[in-house]
Design a protein around this motif. Structure first.
Motif, PDB file in Angstrom:
ATOM      1  N   GLU A   1       3.280  -8.193  -5.603  1.00 24.94           N
ATOM      2  CA  GLU A   1       3.268  -9.617  -4.953  1.00 24.94           C
ATOM      3  C   GLU A   1       3.021  -9.622  -3.686  1.00 24.94           C
ATOM      4  O   GLU A   1       4.066  -9.472  -3.052  1.00 24.94           O
ATOM      5  CB  GLU A   1       4.268 -10.825  -5.414  1.00 24.94           C
ATOM      6  CG  GLU A   1       4.530 -10.802  -7.128  1.00 24.94           C
ATOM      7  CD  GLU A   1       3.383 -11.647  -7.784  1.00 24.94           C
ATOM      8  OE1 GLU A   1       2.542 -12.193  -7.120  1.00 24.94           O
ATOM      9  OE2 GLU A   1       3.637 -11.774  -9.045  1.00 24.94           O
ATOM     10  N   LEU A   2       1.802  -9.681  -2.921  1.00 21.55           N
ATOM     11  CA  LEU A   2       1.786  -9.399  -1.505  1.00 21.55           C
ATOM     12  C   LEU A   2       1.468 -10.747  -0.686  1.00 21.55           C
ATOM     13  O   LEU A   2       1.659 -11.884  -1.027  1.00 21.55           O
ATOM     14  CB  LEU A   2       0.766  -8.285  -1.348  1.00 21.55           C
ATOM     15  CG  LEU A   2       1.008  -7.301  -2.243  1.00 21.55           C
ATOM     16  CD1 LEU A   2      -0.328  -6.221  -2.016  1.00 21.55           C
ATOM     17  CD2 LEU A   2       2.348  -6.550  -2.024  1.00 21.55           C
ATOM     18  N   GLY A   3       0.886 -10.327   0.510  1.00 24.03           N
ATOM     19  CA  GLY A   3       0.795 -11.286   1.386  1.00 24.03           C
ATOM     20  C   GLY A   3      -0.261 -12.405   1.298  1.00 24.03           C
ATOM     21  O   GLY A   3      -1.015 -12.246   0.298  1.00 24.03           O
ATOM     22  N   GLY A   4      -0.668 -13.104   2.257  1.00 23.66           N
ATOM     23  CA  GLY A   4      -1.665 -14.277   1.968  1.00 23.66           C
ATOM     24  C   GLY A   4      -2.157 -14.934   3.134  1.00 23.66           C
ATOM     25  O   GLY A   4      -1.467 -14.614   4.382  1.00 23.66           O
ATOM     26  N   LYS A   5      -3.158 -15.653   3.157  1.00 21.57           N
ATOM     27  CA  LYS A   5      -3.671 -16.553   4.420  1.00 21.57           C
ATOM     28  C   LYS A   5      -4.125 -17.651   3.550  1.00 21.57           C
ATOM     29  O   LYS A   5      -5.572 -17.787   3.391  1.00 21.57           O
ATOM     30  CB  LYS A   5      -4.709 -15.784   5.168  1.00 21.57           C
ATOM     31  CG  LYS A   5      -4.686 -16.442   6.511  1.00 21.57           C
ATOM     32  CD  LYS A   5      -3.815 -16.440   7.480  1.00 21.57           C
ATOM     33  CE  LYS A   5      -3.868 -17.042   8.757  1.00 21.57           C
ATOM     34  NZ  LYS A   5      -2.927 -17.422   9.587  1.00 21.57           N
TER      35      LYS A   5
ATOM     36  N   GLU B   1       0.660  -1.380  -0.044  1.00 19.24           N
ATOM     37  CA  GLU B   1      -0.030   0.006  -0.140  1.00 19.24           C
ATOM     38  C   GLU B   1       0.895   1.334   0.014  1.00 19.24           C
ATOM     39  O   GLU B   1       0.583   2.246  -0.711  1.00 19.24           O
ATOM     40  CB  GLU B   1      -0.901  -0.046   1.151  1.00 19.24           C
ATOM     41  CG  GLU B   1      -2.043  -0.959   1.098  1.00 19.24           C
ATOM     42  CD  GLU B   1      -2.722  -1.373   2.545  1.00 19.24           C
ATOM     43  OE1 GLU B   1      -3.776  -1.945   2.334  1.00 19.24           O
ATOM     44  OE2 GLU B   1      -2.439  -0.559   3.570  1.00 19.24           O
ATOM     45  N   ALA B   2       1.862   1.437   0.783  1.00 19.92           N
ATOM     46  CA  ALA B   2       2.676   2.260   0.786  1.00 19.92           C
ATOM     47  C   ALA B   2       3.704   2.486  -0.378  1.00 19.92           C
ATOM     48  O   ALA B   2       3.682   3.704  -0.997  1.00 19.92           O
ATOM     49  CB  ALA B   2       3.911   2.082   1.875  1.00 19.92           C
ATOM     50  N   ILE B   3       4.018   1.654  -1.074  1.00 15.66           N
ATOM     51  CA  ILE B   3       4.675   1.672  -2.261  1.00 15.66           C
ATOM     52  C   ILE B   3       3.693   2.138  -3.312  1.00 15.66           C
ATOM     53  O   ILE B   3       4.090   2.962  -4.168  1.00 15.66           O
ATOM     54  CB  ILE B   3       5.424   0.215  -2.564  1.00 15.66           C
ATOM     55  CG1 ILE B   3       6.627   0.142  -1.739  1.00 15.66           C
ATOM     56  CG2 ILE B   3       5.678   0.227  -4.186  1.00 15.66           C
ATOM     57  CD1 ILE B   3       7.319  -1.236  -1.887  1.00 15.66           C
TER      58      ILE B   3
HETATM   59  N1  LIG Z   1       2.850 -12.967  -3.267  1.00 15.74           N
HETATM   60  C1  LIG Z   1       4.259 -13.291  -3.391  1.00 15.74           C
HETATM   61  O1  LIG Z   1       4.458 -13.629  -4.309  1.00 15.74           O
HETATM   62  C2  LIG Z   1       5.010 -13.124  -1.966  1.00 15.74           C
HETATM   63  C3  LIG Z   1       6.240 -13.704  -1.969  1.00 15.74           C
HETATM   64  C4  LIG Z   1       7.279 -13.671  -0.761  1.00 15.74           C
HETATM   65  C5  LIG Z   1       6.783 -13.129   0.014  1.00 15.74           C
HETATM   66  N2  LIG Z   1       5.498 -12.164   0.017  1.00 15.74           N
HETATM   67  C6  LIG Z   1       5.173 -11.804   1.295  1.00 15.74           C
HETATM   68  O2  LIG Z   1       6.390 -10.795   1.868  1.00 15.74           O
HETATM   69  C7  LIG Z   1       6.084 -10.627   3.162  1.00 15.74           C
HETATM   70  C8  LIG Z   1       7.414 -11.024   3.844  1.00 15.74           C
HETATM   71  O3  LIG Z   1       8.571 -10.525   3.457  1.00 15.74           O
HETATM   72  P1  LIG Z   1       9.048  -8.926   4.048  1.00 15.74           P
HETATM   73  O4  LIG Z   1       8.812  -9.220   5.458  1.00 15.74           O
HETATM   74  O5  LIG Z   1      10.422  -8.893   3.474  1.00 15.74           O
HETATM   75  O6  LIG Z   1       8.029  -8.036   3.706  1.00 15.74           O
HETATM   76  P2  LIG Z   1       8.158  -6.367   3.651  1.00 15.74           P
HETATM   77  O7  LIG Z   1       7.027  -5.615   3.183  1.00 15.74           O
HETATM   78  O8  LIG Z   1       8.259  -6.100   5.262  1.00 15.74           O
HETATM   79  O9  LIG Z   1       9.773  -5.994   3.082  1.00 15.74           O
HETATM   80  C9  LIG Z   1       9.837  -6.248   1.672  1.00 15.74           C
HETATM   81  C10 LIG Z   1      10.792  -5.179   1.075  1.00 15.74           C
HETATM   82  O10 LIG Z   1      10.091  -3.730   1.185  1.00 15.74           O
HETATM   83  C11 LIG Z   1      11.026  -2.833   1.780  1.00 15.74           C
HETATM   84  N3  LIG Z   1      10.130  -1.810   2.350  1.00 15.74           N
HETATM   85  C12 LIG Z   1       9.331  -1.727   3.469  1.00 15.74           C
HETATM   86  N4  LIG Z   1       8.900  -0.704   3.500  1.00 15.74           N
HETATM   87  C13 LIG Z   1       9.181   0.150   2.576  1.00 15.74           C
HETATM   88  C14 LIG Z   1       8.530   1.256   1.975  1.00 15.74           C
HETATM   89  N5  LIG Z   1       7.656   2.029   2.702  1.00 15.74           N
HETATM   90  N6  LIG Z   1       8.988   1.995   1.016  1.00 15.74           N
HETATM   91  C15 LIG Z   1       9.597   0.939   0.092  1.00 15.74           C
HETATM   92  N7  LIG Z   1      10.065  -0.005   0.610  1.00 15.74           N
HETATM   93  C16 LIG Z   1       9.953  -0.565   1.660  1.00 15.74           C
HETATM   94  C17 LIG Z   1      11.843  -3.716   2.889  1.00 15.74           C
HETATM   95  O11 LIG Z   1      13.115  -2.896   3.156  1.00 15.74           O
HETATM   96  C18 LIG Z   1      12.222  -4.879   1.970  1.00 15.74           C
HETATM   97  O12 LIG Z   1      13.149  -4.934   0.971  1.00 15.74           O
HETATM   98  C19 LIG Z   1       4.907 -11.822   3.544  1.00 15.74           C
HETATM   99  O13 LIG Z   1       3.856 -10.791   3.925  1.00 15.74           O
HETATM  100  C20 LIG Z   1       4.735 -12.688   2.198  1.00 15.74           C
HETATM  101  O14 LIG Z   1       3.448 -13.042   2.128  1.00 15.74           O
HETATM  102  C21 LIG Z   1       4.662 -12.388  -1.086  1.00 15.74           C
END
Ligand SMILES: NC(=O)c1ccc[n+]([C@@H]2O[C@H](COP(=O)([O-])OP(=O)(O)OC[C@H]3O[C@@H](n4cnc5c(N)ncnc54)[C@H](O)[C@@H]3O)[C@@H](O)[C@H]2O)c1
Ligand SMILES: O=C/C=C/C=C(\O)C(=O)O
Length: 484
Positions: free
Chosen positions: A253-257, A237-239
């Motif tokens: 590509e985000l989170g899931g349940k 959302e922030a991005i």
């Molecule tokens: N849908 C998919 O394909 C997929 C694949 C792998 C992981 N995930 C999801 O990723 C999550 C786990 O990974 P995580 O903890 O690294 O995620 P995260 O969102 O905490 O961080 C991911 C990246 O975003 C950066 N980031 C954080 N805040 C930011 C901002 N405001 N602006 C720009 N960049 C920012 C972080 O530094 C990091 O590099 C889980 O929710 C998982 O479901 C999704």
């Protein structure tokens, strides 16, 4: 101690932001220091990427680009052991996983998109015109430009090259912001880029945190033409907000349940093996994993006992030992988050069929361990059943009918994946269609053909990656209409 430098315009450079420590999750020890990029380095990286677009890379024929992509795959494989050790030290994941999934897939992504770009076609439409003549429409694809690539920590090299490979195949240049938890393999890839002859500025890496740091500096940078992100929904959302300035496209590509669904006619052993992996593989840190499993009532008790046995059967230990099957989670902070759900489950009165705590790990007392855990008995509206935990844990709920289980599976804001187990062909196809997700697996889990569409619906993302679908994001389609 390793120092992880930024990689900008083909050079390894120090960052101007506060450096931070890199930990080995297995022991909690500090094993490196990350040189974090400030605004100046992010500016330099975006500038280098822009210059490279206008330079030899932008003019390179596809066949030459493809040859370089194949050299990148070979280059990773030639340094397989270094990439493997780097990924294991960053994540604490067992060698058995990193050597079968992370590093080979990290390399293979370059070959897959080399193939893709060689065979990609565009549309043509012939039309009649009012003057009795005709016109021909054809489409051209051009690179989108400078792509900001923001990556998570769970499959660092694999998920990064899943974006970098199609971006480069399509002729873009990239600035990558790896997760602050896993700086190593993205940095190492810089060496491979130079070694195989990728021109400077095509691949850049800036290290640092997210908010008000390298991540945000990159996503809010006006010189970035598109942003591809994998990570948490809230970060997505922030991005998206950052990308709104300048109307830049995002791929998220985000989170899931994710729900696992096991019907009473399933091959029980196969279902236990598949769902077991979906719950516990990579210490539960796979976005496609199943943290809710719905099991048809007639086989519920047998399945529950079988899954609990799987959970108890993992071998914790040194991730470099090939016999280790379960590593730590990524960080102390993430361990605390996962354990907070273990507490919530206990407080809410869950029946704990396996795990529920922290294993005793002599010699590794400061590592970030959590036990694979199976619960049952919680209501569907409890936090443990609704929220993404991203740990090696799952909750089992019994169901009676097909309609009931699809309603349960769909009662979530997320929509990434599902894994359905049944030997009834009609039921398998009906359920795969009824569950609102981007990826349905039948009698399997995480079986990947890299030409297929990958991504989530609802709060699990926007867009699809993989095969020809990646081209939609990494290129701009232009229609040319020719009056004949
Ligand atoms: N849908 C998919 O394909 C997929 C694949 C792998 C992981 N995930 C999801 O990723 C999550 C786990 O990974 P995580 O903890 O690294 O995620 P995260 O969102 O905490 O961080 C991911 C990246 O975003 C950066 N980031 C954080 N805040 C930011 C901002 N405001 N602006 C720009 N960049 C920012 C972080 O530094 C990091 O590099 C889980 O929710 C998982 O479901 C999704
Ligand atoms: O944790 C998420 C795993 C994602 C996997 C892929 O993106 C893939 O296999 O292409």
């Amino acid at each position: 101690m390793t120092t992880y430098l930024n990689f900008i315009d083909g050079q390894f450079v120090k960052g101007s932001a506060q450096p931070f420590a890199n930990h080995f999750p297995t022991t909690g020890e500090v094993i490196g220091e990350v040189s974090a990029a400030g605004r100046a380095e992010v500016d330099a990286a975006v500038g280098a990427a822009r210059a490279a677009l206008k330079g030899p890379w932008g003019r390179m024929p596809v066949a030459e680009r493809v040859a370089l992509l194949r050299k990148l795959a070979d280059g990773i494989n030639a340094r397989f052991d270094e990439f493997l050790a780097a990924e294991i030290r960053d994540t604490g994941k067992p060698r058995a996983i990193a050597s079968h999934i992370d590093i080979p897939r990290g390399a293979a992504n370059f070959n897959v998109f080399a193939d893709q770009i060689l065979t990609a076609s565009t549309e043509t439409f012939e039309m009649a015109t009012p003057d009795g003549g005709g016109a021909l429409n054809y489409a051209l694809r051009s690179p989108r430009g400078v792509i900001g690539v923001v990556c998570p920590w769970n499959l660092p090299l694999l998920l990064m090259t899943w974006k970098v490979a199609p971006a480069l195949a399509c002729g873009n240049t990239v600035v990558v912001k790896p997760s602050e938890e896993t700086p190593a393999t993205a940095t190492l890839l810089g060496e491979v880029m130079n070694a195989v002859g990728i021109p400077p500025g095509v691949y850049n890496v800036v290290h640092g945190l997210g908010p008000d740091a390298a991540g945000e500096f990159l996503t809010s940078h006006p010189g970035v033409d598109g942003i591809t992100f994998t990570g948490e929904t809230r970060t997505g959302e922030a991005i998206m907000r950052a990308a709104a300035r300048g109307v830049r496209p995002v791929s998220l590509e985000l989170g899931g349940k994710n729900a696992g669904i096991v019907f009473d006619d399933a091959d029980l052993d196969a279902a236990l093996e598949g769902i077991g992996r979906a719950c516990f593989a990579n210490t539960g840190q796979v976005c496609l994993g199943t943290e809710r499993v719905y099991v048809q009532r007639g086989i519920f008790d047998r399945f529950a006992e079988g899954l609990a046995e799987k959970a108890r059967g993992y071998r914790f230990g040194d991730p470099f030992d090939p016999a280790t099957t379960m590593g730590t989670v990524i960080s102390a902070e993430h361990r605390d988050k996962v354990l907070s759900y273990y507490t919530k489950a206990r407080d809410a009165g869950a029946t704990i069929l396996a795990g529920g705590g922290v294993p005793e790990m002599q010699g590794y007392e400061n590592g970030y361990w959590v036990e694979p855990t199976v619960w049952t008995g919680l209501p569907e509206d409890s936090a443990v059943v609704r929220e993404e935990i991203f740990g090696p844990c799952t909750h089992l709920t019994p169901f009676d009918s097909e309609d009931e289980v699809t309603a349960l599976a769909n009662d979530t804001p997320y929509g990434l994946a599902t894994s359905i187990w049944t030997t009834n062909l009609g039921r398998a196809h009906r359920t795969a269609k009824a569950v609102d997700v981007g990826i349905s697996w039948i009698n399997s889990w995480f079986l990947r053909d890299l030409r297929t569409a990958f991504g989530g619906s609802k709060a699990s993302g926007i867009g699809r990656e993989g095969g020809v679908h990646s081209l939609e994001f990494y290129t701009e389609l232009r229609n040319v209409c020719v009056k004949l």
